[in-house]
Design a protein around this motif. Structure first.
Motif, PDB file in Angstrom:
ATOM      1  N   LEU A 110       0.842  -1.196   0.000  1.00 50.00           N
ATOM      2  CA  LEU A 110       0.000   0.000   0.000  1.00 50.00           C
ATOM      3  C   LEU A 110       0.880   1.250   0.000  1.00 50.00           C
ATOM      4  O   LEU A 110       2.072   1.189   0.315  1.00 50.00           O
ATOM      5  CB  LEU A 110      -0.914   0.006   1.225  1.00 50.00           C
ATOM      6  CG  LEU A 110      -1.749  -1.250   1.482  1.00 50.00           C
ATOM      7  CD1 LEU A 110      -2.682  -1.021   2.675  1.00 50.00           C
ATOM      8  CD2 LEU A 110      -2.540  -1.650   0.255  1.00 50.00           C
ATOM      9  N   VAL A 111       0.268   2.349  -0.332  1.00 46.76           N
ATOM     10  CA  VAL A 111       0.991   3.632  -0.301  1.00 46.76           C
ATOM     11  C   VAL A 111       1.605   3.848   1.070  1.00 46.76           C
ATOM     12  O   VAL A 111       2.763   4.251   1.194  1.00 46.76           O
ATOM     13  CB  VAL A 111       0.036   4.788  -0.680  1.00 46.76           C
ATOM     14  CG1 VAL A 111       0.658   6.139  -0.367  1.00 46.76           C
ATOM     15  CG2 VAL A 111      -0.335   4.698  -2.158  1.00 46.76           C
ATOM     16  N   GLY A 112       0.853   3.534   2.094  1.00 45.79           N
ATOM     17  CA  GLY A 112       1.356   3.701   3.455  1.00 45.79           C
ATOM     18  C   GLY A 112       2.567   2.843   3.762  1.00 45.79           C
ATOM     19  O   GLY A 112       3.421   3.220   4.556  1.00 45.79           O
ATOM     20  N   ASP A 113       2.666   1.689   3.135  1.00 39.85           N
ATOM     21  CA  ASP A 113       3.828   0.821   3.359  1.00 39.85           C
ATOM     22  C   ASP A 113       5.096   1.463   2.793  1.00 39.85           C
ATOM     23  O   ASP A 113       6.189   1.253   3.311  1.00 39.85           O
ATOM     24  CB  ASP A 113       3.625  -0.538   2.678  1.00 39.85           C
ATOM     25  CG  ASP A 113       2.495  -1.321   3.301  1.00 39.85           C
ATOM     26  OD1 ASP A 113       1.724  -1.957   2.560  1.00 39.85           O
ATOM     27  OD2 ASP A 113       2.375  -1.290   4.543  1.00 39.85           O
ATOM     28  N   ILE A 114       4.948   2.189   1.716  1.00 41.03           N
ATOM     29  CA  ILE A 114       6.116   2.789   1.084  1.00 41.03           C
ATOM     30  C   ILE A 114       6.473   4.112   1.744  1.00 41.03           C
ATOM     31  O   ILE A 114       7.635   4.406   2.010  1.00 41.03           O
ATOM     32  CB  ILE A 114       5.860   3.019  -0.426  1.00 41.03           C
ATOM     33  CG1 ILE A 114       5.532   1.694  -1.110  1.00 41.03           C
ATOM     34  CG2 ILE A 114       7.059   3.675  -1.078  1.00 41.03           C
ATOM     35  CD1 ILE A 114       5.230   1.818  -2.591  1.00 41.03           C
TER      36      ILE A 114
ATOM     37  N   GLN B  58       2.802   6.858   5.320  1.00 42.97           N
ATOM     38  CA  GLN B  58       1.696   7.816   5.522  1.00 42.97           C
ATOM     39  C   GLN B  58       1.031   8.041   4.164  1.00 42.97           C
ATOM     40  O   GLN B  58       1.405   7.383   3.185  1.00 42.97           O
ATOM     41  CB  GLN B  58       2.277   9.141   6.029  1.00 42.97           C
ATOM     42  CG  GLN B  58       3.310   9.705   5.050  1.00 42.97           C
ATOM     43  CD  GLN B  58       4.160  10.801   5.647  1.00 42.97           C
ATOM     44  OE1 GLN B  58       4.278  10.959   6.853  1.00 42.97           O
ATOM     45  NE2 GLN B  58       4.775  11.601   4.797  1.00 42.97           N
ATOM     46  N   ASP B  59       0.078   8.979   4.132  1.00 44.15           N
ATOM     47  CA  ASP B  59      -0.472   9.367   2.829  1.00 44.15           C
ATOM     48  C   ASP B  59       0.625  10.029   1.992  1.00 44.15           C
ATOM     49  O   ASP B  59       1.594  10.558   2.542  1.00 44.15           O
ATOM     50  CB  ASP B  59      -1.594  10.424   2.996  1.00 44.15           C
ATOM     51  CG  ASP B  59      -2.821   9.850   3.682  1.00 44.15           C
ATOM     52  OD1 ASP B  59      -3.691  10.651   4.054  1.00 44.15           O
ATOM     53  OD2 ASP B  59      -2.906   8.628   3.854  1.00 44.15           O
ATOM     54  N   TYR B  60       0.461   9.996   0.688  1.00 45.84           N
ATOM     55  CA  TYR B  60       1.311  10.846  -0.172  1.00 45.84           C
ATOM     56  C   TYR B  60       0.348  11.952  -0.629  1.00 45.84           C
ATOM     57  O   TYR B  60      -0.084  11.986  -1.779  1.00 45.84           O
ATOM     58  CB  TYR B  60       1.861  10.029  -1.347  1.00 45.84           C
ATOM     59  CG  TYR B  60       3.028  10.701  -2.067  1.00 45.84           C
ATOM     60  CD1 TYR B  60       3.884   9.960  -2.868  1.00 45.84           C
ATOM     61  CD2 TYR B  60       3.283  12.055  -1.963  1.00 45.84           C
ATOM     62  CE1 TYR B  60       4.941  10.542  -3.539  1.00 45.84           C
ATOM     63  CE2 TYR B  60       4.343  12.658  -2.630  1.00 45.84           C
ATOM     64  CZ  TYR B  60       5.170  11.891  -3.417  1.00 45.84           C
ATOM     65  OH  TYR B  60       6.227  12.468  -4.087  1.00 45.84           O
TER      66      TYR B  60
ATOM     67  N   MET C 253      -4.333   3.157  -0.233  1.00 48.26           N
ATOM     68  CA  MET C 253      -4.437   2.794  -1.645  1.00 48.26           C
ATOM     69  C   MET C 253      -3.360   1.793  -2.014  1.00 48.26           C
ATOM     70  O   MET C 253      -2.286   1.747  -1.407  1.00 48.26           O
ATOM     71  CB  MET C 253      -4.321   4.047  -2.520  1.00 48.26           C
ATOM     72  CG  MET C 253      -5.519   4.956  -2.357  1.00 48.26           C
ATOM     73  SD  MET C 253      -5.351   6.485  -3.278  1.00 48.26           S
ATOM     74  CE  MET C 253      -5.535   5.900  -4.953  1.00 48.26           C
ATOM     75  N   ILE C 254      -3.674   1.003  -3.007  1.00 43.46           N
ATOM     76  CA  ILE C 254      -2.754  -0.051  -3.408  1.00 43.46           C
ATOM     77  C   ILE C 254      -1.697   0.534  -4.339  1.00 43.46           C
ATOM     78  O   ILE C 254      -2.019   1.041  -5.406  1.00 43.46           O
ATOM     79  CB  ILE C 254      -3.505  -1.196  -4.127  1.00 43.46           C
ATOM     80  CG1 ILE C 254      -4.608  -1.753  -3.215  1.00 43.46           C
ATOM     81  CG2 ILE C 254      -2.536  -2.301  -4.507  1.00 43.46           C
ATOM     82  CD1 ILE C 254      -5.589  -2.673  -3.928  1.00 43.46           C
TER      83      ILE C 254
ATOM     84  N   GLY D 135      12.255   9.198  -2.420  1.00 49.07           N
ATOM     85  CA  GLY D 135      11.469   7.970  -2.401  1.00 49.07           C
ATOM     86  C   GLY D 135      10.697   7.857  -1.099  1.00 49.07           C
ATOM     87  O   GLY D 135      10.891   8.639  -0.169  1.00 49.07           O
ATOM     88  N   GLY D 136       9.821   6.873  -1.029  1.00 52.59           N
ATOM     89  CA  GLY D 136       9.017   6.688   0.176  1.00 52.59           C
ATOM     90  C   GLY D 136       9.861   6.506   1.409  1.00 52.59           C
ATOM     91  O   GLY D 136       9.553   7.011   2.491  1.00 52.59           O
ATOM     92  N   GLY D 137      10.958   5.801   1.258  1.00 47.53           N
ATOM     93  CA  GLY D 137      11.795   5.482   2.401  1.00 47.53           C
ATOM     94  C   GLY D 137      12.549   6.667   2.969  1.00 47.53           C
ATOM     95  O   GLY D 137      13.110   6.580   4.061  1.00 47.53           O
ATOM     96  N   ALA D 138      12.588   7.773   2.221  1.00 50.79           N
ATOM     97  CA  ALA D 138      13.252   8.961   2.758  1.00 50.79           C
ATOM     98  C   ALA D 138      12.591   9.374   4.063  1.00 50.79           C
ATOM     99  O   ALA D 138      13.243   9.880   4.973  1.00 50.79           O
ATOM    100  CB  ALA D 138      13.193  10.100   1.747  1.00 50.79           C
ATOM    101  N   HIS D 139      11.298   9.139   4.137  1.00 51.71           N
ATOM    102  CA  HIS D 139      10.592   9.466   5.372  1.00 51.71           C
ATOM    103  C   HIS D 139      10.756   8.357   6.399  1.00 51.71           C
ATOM    104  O   HIS D 139      11.062   8.592   7.566  1.00 51.71           O
ATOM    105  CB  HIS D 139       9.101   9.696   5.077  1.00 51.71           C
ATOM    106  CG  HIS D 139       8.887  10.778   4.063  1.00 51.71           C
ATOM    107  ND1 HIS D 139       8.888  12.121   4.380  1.00 51.71           N
ATOM    108  CD2 HIS D 139       8.718  10.716   2.716  1.00 51.71           C
ATOM    109  CE1 HIS D 139       8.698  12.833   3.291  1.00 51.71           C
ATOM    110  NE2 HIS D 139       8.598  12.011   2.266  1.00 51.71           N
TER     111      HIS D 139
END
Lengths: 530, 530
Positions: free
Chosen positions: A400-404, A407-409, A418-419, B202-206
């Motif tokens: 999910l977006v949260g996994d990456i 939080q929300d983007y 969201m997936i 990227g997502g992981g930056a957070h």
């Protein structure tokens, strides 16, 4: 005797649909193949329409029944507040089952044995009767002779399904239907066959043409698949309560179920005050009923208005996307190979499921007591692919977006739920094969296929400036999560400006279209003067 | 001493890319992470860029190397007639492997031990040297003292990959890089750290911000993912031979390989004439060479022109679709959850494969003789998912148009070989689970994901009237079948009016963008007068 009025060309649907009602289903498995009672219609020649697709062969035919059934569609639809887990009401009416395999037989009619058969007008004393303009007379005539065929307006459209891989079962069924109708009408088989035409469409119309004509000894006519789809769509959307959709609230409650949160109850309400006295705080304020309350029931189009222009998304083994103009002209503009066949194929390899939701078309070929047993057997099968998905949690397999992002983007309007990547959690480096439940896998893939179809459908609707998107084909089967996902995808991408619409006879559009495509009198009638 | 010219704002890319060349890869596994030699560039402050995605963490950093490498990109690209099974040439040049884990070391240079390290300008006698306007002097100065840092323009952009699930390996790598650079430059670790910044995106930056700053004791700056992607795209497309595409002929030959059909050889050519005499017919006429011969080699953009406006399709675990205007403004307009993670996840459960094509980023953390062994081990892994797909025949699992219709559906322009339903042949009623080979499954799903991405990409390109579609992200990896499928999908849907373009450093766009985003001198320099 007045001349038979000349009938308009085949493009015009001239089946009399006044007063049409959708019958109650016989079982949840047949929710998408309920009969349609047409009180004012009578067939000149019996058309048996067969739409042979990649996986399923769909059959439509009309049988006469003089009295309206006692299960009008107001029971069938249960208004707009039916349960959302299934579109089927409890079995409130079952046709009397005389073991003749799917023949509709209302109880109590004096001539009931003559109902539920193919009873084309041409059987009335043969073609010469028509040629001599006896058409109207024949409608009035009731002879005492048991052998006389009786024509009355009114009967039912019947729907059946078979596996394309088992096409011989379909042929056998039609053979039995013709033979039984000959018996019921008291005419020789040859004469019955002269009053029957097979209208074949779908890919299999070409593959199985020789089989149908060779085995059934009737005229077989091949019809273009797309044309039949559109004719069927135009026809079926005229039937009251055929078209339905999910309201926004219903979409939300199915897609994102949250346990209902009652107003917080202060602890004092659950325990008496220490001094034993009834010093209870005031109850929490309840919300005022809204003038526009959320609609959690499926909404049916009771008074269908013309539905064109529109986009038709036909989801079978694969997906075809057809735009239909206001005047009925159409064009297949897109499609995708990620369809029902993909989902079923993936789930059959990734889960223990062996069926989609339970196939029961073959039930009708058997008679007598075993029928009951077959119903039971089918019910067990229903706890399969679709049922798996109802219990699953896709977030164990989907990224999910949260996994990456943690939080929300929100900058991009992407919510954390969201997936981001379907099946994104499944692959682990180093070869460790994770264990994922059938339920979670089923839900993930159902979402993935539905979201993808919804997205591609939306993009085409936007490209061609169409607000109505009909979903047809055997994929949906009234399954709430599928309908909610498709509806949500359309709503999401269109920001609520476009609507996903569904059809109760979704899988039969092509067959219906083939059935009505050539409804015209024989040339004899057109040439008759009187 | 002239004042340091004020540098333009960060939005302008001011990395000197004149003379940039892509280095030969060290192994086929690193085909998408080859270094880029920039002969005219020197870093004011060392930026180590990290782009942490759902599955992979990508790292970019610049190391100084005074001499150009002896493997210019004309070897790397092998012109436009390279083999199509892989974009990598045979290993014609290997950097001398001194076991220091990925440090580029051209052989024979007298100061070779000072190459391949982070060598930011700020190390030149500390910040005061810059503040005193000694920047240009320092460029000229060569001191005999071993401890003196030497700055020369020229060095390489380096690229590394790590699993996000193993982010600590990434942190350890960066730690080692900083420590080694301090040693090579003969400065204390503290001073080295002051000359280093981590640019995280990227997502992981957070998710990993605290980890990076806590473990590495350097400034960590978080950059927006989309902005970095676009900056990276704009930069990398300036590098000669970075962008490539498949010609129509190449697409065809990879997607629809046909055995080459030589002109028919008359039987007489293979046997002597009955009477033994040499009565041979004239040889068949060979086709005249065409003035526009088919191009079967990969075509590289050697002289890149400005590439905006365009559509960027970034395929990672999931897919983001971003439109970029002519002025560089961008917007994420679409995406799909059916991405690389989906394919890898499905294949990991449906086939014996345990890796995609062999991960080898971690090779660089080890030293000495085992390095050789690890290369071998990785080579075995390459016979996995992608290799499976190369041998597969998707028509055993996919339902083709011809399977449904028995022929083309030419009325709709659908050829019999087109895929009507992915996996459409897999599900068999009755629970009989078919046996399908890993090769066929892999090919089918590779086609399905690639075709779907291509279709959605095309629809967005059409919506926004963009002809250039760049594919980025770690999914493609130079795999010919994937590139051909994406290219074919774009060509099919656009009728040849749009082009699919690929990038050799496809997975590193975000990291590159993060790396260059903040290249500006320290405030001290901007304020200096002299």
């Amino acid at each position: 005797m007045s001349a038979t009025p000349s009938l308009p060309a085949a493009k015009v649907i001239h089946v009399d649909t006044r007063g049409a009602i959708i019958l109650s289903e016989e079982s949840p498995e047949t929710r998408d193949s309920r009969g349609i009672y047409l009180p004012n219609y009578i067939e000149p020649v019996s058309h048996i329409a067969v739409d042979v697709g990649g996986s399923l062969a769909k059959v439509v035919y009309f049988t006469r029944s003089p009295d309206p059934p006692s299960s009008p569609s107001v029971i069938a639809t249960q208004g707009s507040n039916g349960s959302t887990s299934s579109l089927s009401p409890p079995r409130s009416h079952s046709p009397s089952d005389d073991g003749t395999g799917g023949v509709f037989t209302p109880s109590g009619h004096p001539t009931s044995k003559q109902s539920g058969a193919l009873t084309p007008l041409v059987l009335e004393g043969g073609p010469s009767a028509l040629a001599n303009g006896l058409l109207h007379d024949s409608l009035m005539r009731r002879t005492a002779a048991a052998a006389a065929v009786q024509h009355f307006p009114g009967g039912s459209l019947n729907f059946e399904r078979f596996e394309t891989d088992d096409i011989h079962a379909c042929v056998a069924f039609i053979q039995a239907l013709i033979e039984r109708s000959a018996q019921v009408n008291g005419v020789p088989l040859d004469e019955m066959r002269r009053g029957v035409k097979i209208m074949a469409t779908g890919g299999g119309a070409h593959r199985f043409y020789e089989l149908f004509s060779g085995a059934l000894h009737v005229d077989v006519r091949r019809e273009d698949e797309m044309e039949c789809l559109i004719e069927g769509l135009k026809f079926i959307t005229l039937i009251p309560d055929e078209v339905y959709f999910f309201s926004d609230e219903l979409i939300q409650s199915v897609s994102h179920p949250t346990p209902s949160i009652p107003p917080a109850v202060p602890a004092a309400w659950t325990k008496p005050a220490p001094d034993g006295a009834a010093h209870l705080p005031l109850p929490p304020l309840l919300e005022r009923p809204s003038p526009d309350p959320p609609k959690y029931g499926v909404t049916f189009e009771s008074n269908p208005t013309p539905q064109l222009p529109c986009l038709l998304v036909n989801i079978g083994s694969g997906v075809s996307i057809i735009k239909v103009d206001e005047d009925g002209a159409f064009e297949r503009v897109s499609g995708t190979s990620l369809g029902g066949g993909t989902l079923w194929g993936l789930l059959s390899l990734l889960t223990p499921a062996t069926t989609f939701d339970g196939e029961c078309a073959w039930v009708y070929l058997h008679t007598g007591r075993p029928l009951t047993w077959y119903f039971l057997r089918v019910r067990v099968w229903r706890t399969e692919m679709l049922a798996f998905s109802e219990c699953g949690d896709n977030s164990t397999v989907d990224m999910l977006v949260g996994d990456i992002y943690g939080q929300d983007y929100s900058k991009l309007g992407l919510k954390s739920t969201m997936i981001a990547s379907t099946f994104g959690k499944v692959f682990k480096k180093g070869g460790e094969k994770g264990k994922f439940s059938a339920e979670d896998i089923s839900k993930s893939l159902l979402y993935a296929m539905s979201n993808n179809i919804g997205q591609i459908a939306y993009m085409n609707a936007e490209k061609y400036n169409l607000d109505r998107i009909y979903f047809g084909g055997c994929f949906i089967r009234g399954h709430a999560a599928t309908i909610a996902t498709l509806s949500y995808a359309i709503r999401f991408w269109s920001k609520g400006t476009k609507r996903a619409l569904f059809l109760r006879h979704e899988g039969f559009l092509g067959a219906i279209g083939a059935w009505i495509r050539n409804i015209e009198p024989s040339p004899d009638v057109l040439d008759a003067d009187s």
